[in-house]
Design a protein around this motif. Structure first.
Motif, PDB file in Angstrom:
ATOM      1  N   PRO A  93       0.812  -1.228   0.000  1.00 42.92           N
ATOM      2  CA  PRO A  93       0.000   0.000   0.000  1.00 42.92           C
ATOM      3  C   PRO A  93       0.841   1.272   0.000  1.00 42.92           C
ATOM      4  O   PRO A  93       0.345   2.338   0.321  1.00 42.92           O
ATOM      5  CB  PRO A  93      -0.776  -0.134   1.318  1.00 42.92           C
ATOM      6  CG  PRO A  93       0.164  -0.872   2.217  1.00 42.92           C
ATOM      7  CD  PRO A  93       0.967  -1.799   1.351  1.00 42.92           C
ATOM      8  N   CYS A  94       2.134   1.134  -0.308  1.00 44.71           N
ATOM      9  CA  CYS A  94       3.034   2.284  -0.142  1.00 44.71           C
ATOM     10  C   CYS A  94       4.188   2.270  -1.149  1.00 44.71           C
ATOM     11  O   CYS A  94       4.483   1.232  -1.743  1.00 44.71           O
ATOM     12  CB  CYS A  94       3.621   2.268   1.265  1.00 44.71           C
ATOM     13  SG  CYS A  94       4.349   0.696   1.700  1.00 44.71           S
ATOM     14  N   THR A 143       8.684   4.107   4.074  1.00 44.40           N
ATOM     15  CA  THR A 143       7.447   3.900   3.307  1.00 44.40           C
ATOM     16  C   THR A 143       6.597   5.172   3.275  1.00 44.40           C
ATOM     17  O   THR A 143       6.602   5.953   4.232  1.00 44.40           O
ATOM     18  CB  THR A 143       6.617   2.766   3.924  1.00 44.40           C
ATOM     19  OG1 THR A 143       6.281   3.137   5.256  1.00 44.40           O
ATOM     20  CG2 THR A 143       7.389   1.459   3.943  1.00 44.40           C
ATOM     21  N   THR A 144       5.898   5.346   2.171  1.00 50.00           N
ATOM     22  CA  THR A 144       5.012   6.505   1.995  1.00 50.00           C
ATOM     23  C   THR A 144       3.697   6.005   1.422  1.00 50.00           C
ATOM     24  O   THR A 144       3.693   5.319   0.384  1.00 50.00           O
ATOM     25  CB  THR A 144       5.644   7.510   1.011  1.00 50.00           C
ATOM     26  OG1 THR A 144       6.966   7.822   1.463  1.00 50.00           O
ATOM     27  CG2 THR A 144       4.835   8.780   0.902  1.00 50.00           C
ATOM     28  N   SER A 145       2.603   6.311   2.094  1.00 50.93           N
ATOM     29  CA  SER A 145       1.287   5.819   1.660  1.00 50.93           C
ATOM     30  C   SER A 145       0.990   6.225   0.216  1.00 50.93           C
ATOM     31  O   SER A 145       1.233   7.364  -0.189  1.00 50.93           O
ATOM     32  CB  SER A 145       0.206   6.381   2.584  1.00 50.93           C
ATOM     33  OG  SER A 145      -1.062   6.198   2.016  1.00 50.93           O
ATOM     34  N   THR A 147      -1.884   6.632  -1.012  1.00 49.46           N
ATOM     35  CA  THR A 147      -3.071   7.476  -1.110  1.00 49.46           C
ATOM     36  C   THR A 147      -2.864   8.899  -0.590  1.00 49.46           C
ATOM     37  O   THR A 147      -3.254   9.851  -1.249  1.00 49.46           O
ATOM     38  CB  THR A 147      -4.246   6.834  -0.341  1.00 49.46           C
ATOM     39  OG1 THR A 147      -3.786   6.489   0.969  1.00 49.46           O
ATOM     40  CG2 THR A 147      -4.743   5.592  -1.043  1.00 49.46           C
ATOM     41  N   MET A 152       4.311   5.458   6.659  1.00 46.85           N
ATOM     42  CA  MET A 152       3.748   4.253   7.298  1.00 46.85           C
ATOM     43  C   MET A 152       4.912   3.555   8.022  1.00 46.85           C
ATOM     44  O   MET A 152       6.025   4.065   8.027  1.00 46.85           O
ATOM     45  CB  MET A 152       3.135   3.344   6.230  1.00 46.85           C
ATOM     46  CG  MET A 152       2.017   4.010   5.449  1.00 46.85           C
ATOM     47  SD  MET A 152       1.423   2.998   4.085  1.00 46.85           S
ATOM     48  CE  MET A 152       0.155   2.073   4.916  1.00 46.85           C
TER      49      MET A 152
ATOM     50  N   SER B  45       1.137  -2.416   8.638  1.00 44.59           N
ATOM     51  CA  SER B  45       1.326  -1.126   7.961  1.00 44.59           C
ATOM     52  C   SER B  45       1.010   0.038   8.912  1.00 44.59           C
ATOM     53  O   SER B  45       1.817   0.918   9.104  1.00 44.59           O
ATOM     54  CB  SER B  45       0.453  -1.042   6.709  1.00 44.59           C
ATOM     55  OG  SER B  45      -0.870  -1.401   7.012  1.00 44.59           O
ATOM     56  N   TYR B  46      -0.162   0.018   9.504  1.00 44.88           N
ATOM     57  CA  TYR B  46      -0.589   1.021  10.485  1.00 44.88           C
ATOM     58  C   TYR B  46      -1.924   0.537  11.020  1.00 44.88           C
ATOM     59  O   TYR B  46      -2.476  -0.442  10.520  1.00 44.88           O
ATOM     60  CB  TYR B  46      -0.742   2.418   9.851  1.00 44.88           C
ATOM     61  CG  TYR B  46      -1.928   2.523   8.939  1.00 44.88           C
ATOM     62  CD1 TYR B  46      -1.864   2.055   7.637  1.00 44.88           C
ATOM     63  CD2 TYR B  46      -3.140   3.067   9.385  1.00 44.88           C
ATOM     64  CE1 TYR B  46      -2.956   2.114   6.805  1.00 44.88           C
ATOM     65  CE2 TYR B  46      -4.230   3.140   8.553  1.00 44.88           C
ATOM     66  CZ  TYR B  46      -4.140   2.658   7.264  1.00 44.88           C
ATOM     67  OH  TYR B  46      -5.229   2.706   6.442  1.00 44.88           O
TER      68      TYR B  46
END
Lengths: 164, 150
Positions: A93-94, A143-145, A147, A152, B45-46
């Motif tokens: 997701p990232c 990590t970078t989301s 969206t 993250m 992830s979170y």
């Protein structure tokens, strides 16, 4: 005289029609809505290449971030242009940003830009060439989301770089 | 005489051409294929924690792939600040703990594919009560190493 009057009326009519057309065009112009613009613009790694691993997209999505392990990385000695496989697995997701740090010297020898899921950096230019030998190193994965661009959870992957 | 010489030459030539072939045929070809160790770890992830929730699911550490050497394993360590930080007012924090089976989680060794550790996050009610309104966040960094089993 009569003709002149007709021409004047006709030109006025055309002017009015043009004004109406302009007003209609302006009125119907799509307005910029707040939130239409992307939340952030990622700075993508231009050298990243597509690298799929055959993950079944219809299968249950993994909840979490897939981190590839690098027990050993073998590179060519005495050159800054080396081949390795810094991969952001499919379905994550990232974005991944890779930083390679030689742990003994605490020296950063490579920093990537953002790598999309399903892509990898394979041609890496190090900040300096490595002599033949083994180097304990850390691959820091930030990590970078995808969206909203927010950070993250990340990972530091310990490895040994073997220059030969 | 010439005919005899020709026959001898042809026979010798045939003999020499056959010798290397038979030598090759008796050789053993060994093929070496090295499988480098590799692995893949899934980390949380979170998570969104509902207001005033004292316990929430944080996520799972899972070994998705593992091609390891006999005496080696994967060590996953968690480095966390232990506080959630208010996005708007960073001086406002909420202490938290990451737990596995109700015990504080710091690290775990894994030896094969499919092994996993479910993690929860715990926040005390009194810490919720002290907290300012707003969104709180914390990123955790997992250190992953390829180490000796013992």
């Amino acid at each position: 005289m009569k003709n002149k009057k007709r021409i004047l009326i006709l030109s006025d009519l055309i002017l009015v029609l043009v004004i109406i057309a302009v007003v209609i065009c302006f009125w119907n112009k799509p307005k910029a809505v707040e939130g239409d613009e992307p939340a952030f613009t990622p700075v993508l790694e231009p050298n990243a290449v597509v690298q799929t691993d055959g993950m079944d997209q219809t299968a249950e999505q993994i909840e979490g971030i897939r981190i590839p392990g690098y027990p050993r990385i073998t590179v060519e000695a005495d050159t800054t242009d080396v081949i390795m496989n810094l991969k952001n697995p499919e379905g994550n997701p990232c974005y991944f940003t890779f930083e390679i740090v030689l742990t003994d010297e605490n020296e950063t020898i490579y920093v990537s830009k953002m790598v999309e899921p399903g892509k990898a950096v394979t041609n890496v230019t190090l900040s300096r060439a490595l002599n033949k030998g083994e180097y304990p190193a850390m691959i820091k994965i930030t990590t970078t989301s995808l969206t909203d661009g927010l950070p993250m959870n990340g990972a530091n992957v310990e490895t040994t770089i073997v220059a030969q | 005489m010439k005919k005899k010489q020709l026959i001898v030459t042809v026979l010798l030539a045939l003999a020499f051409s056959v010798i290397p072939v038979s030598a090759k045929a008796s050789n053993t070809i060994s093929v070496m294929y090295q499988v480098d160790p590799s692995y893949e770890v899934v980390i949380p992830s979170y998570t969104d924690i509902p207001y005033m929730a004292e316990m929430a699911t944080y996520g799972t550490i899972q070994i998705k792939e593992a091609v390891l050497e006999e005496d080696k394993c994967i060590l996953v360590e968690m480095n966390s600040s232990g506080v959630l930080v208010n996005e708007e007012y960073p001086q406002s924090t909420i202490p938290y703990q990451v737990l596995h089976e109700n015990k504080p989680f710091t690290s775990q060794k894994y030896t094969k594919k499919g092994e996993e550790t479910k993690l929860d996050i715990s926040i005390k009610k009194e810490d919720w009560k002290k907290a300012m309104g707003g969104t709180y966040k914390a990123e955790i960094t997992f250190t992953i190493s390829y180490v000796d089993k013992k």
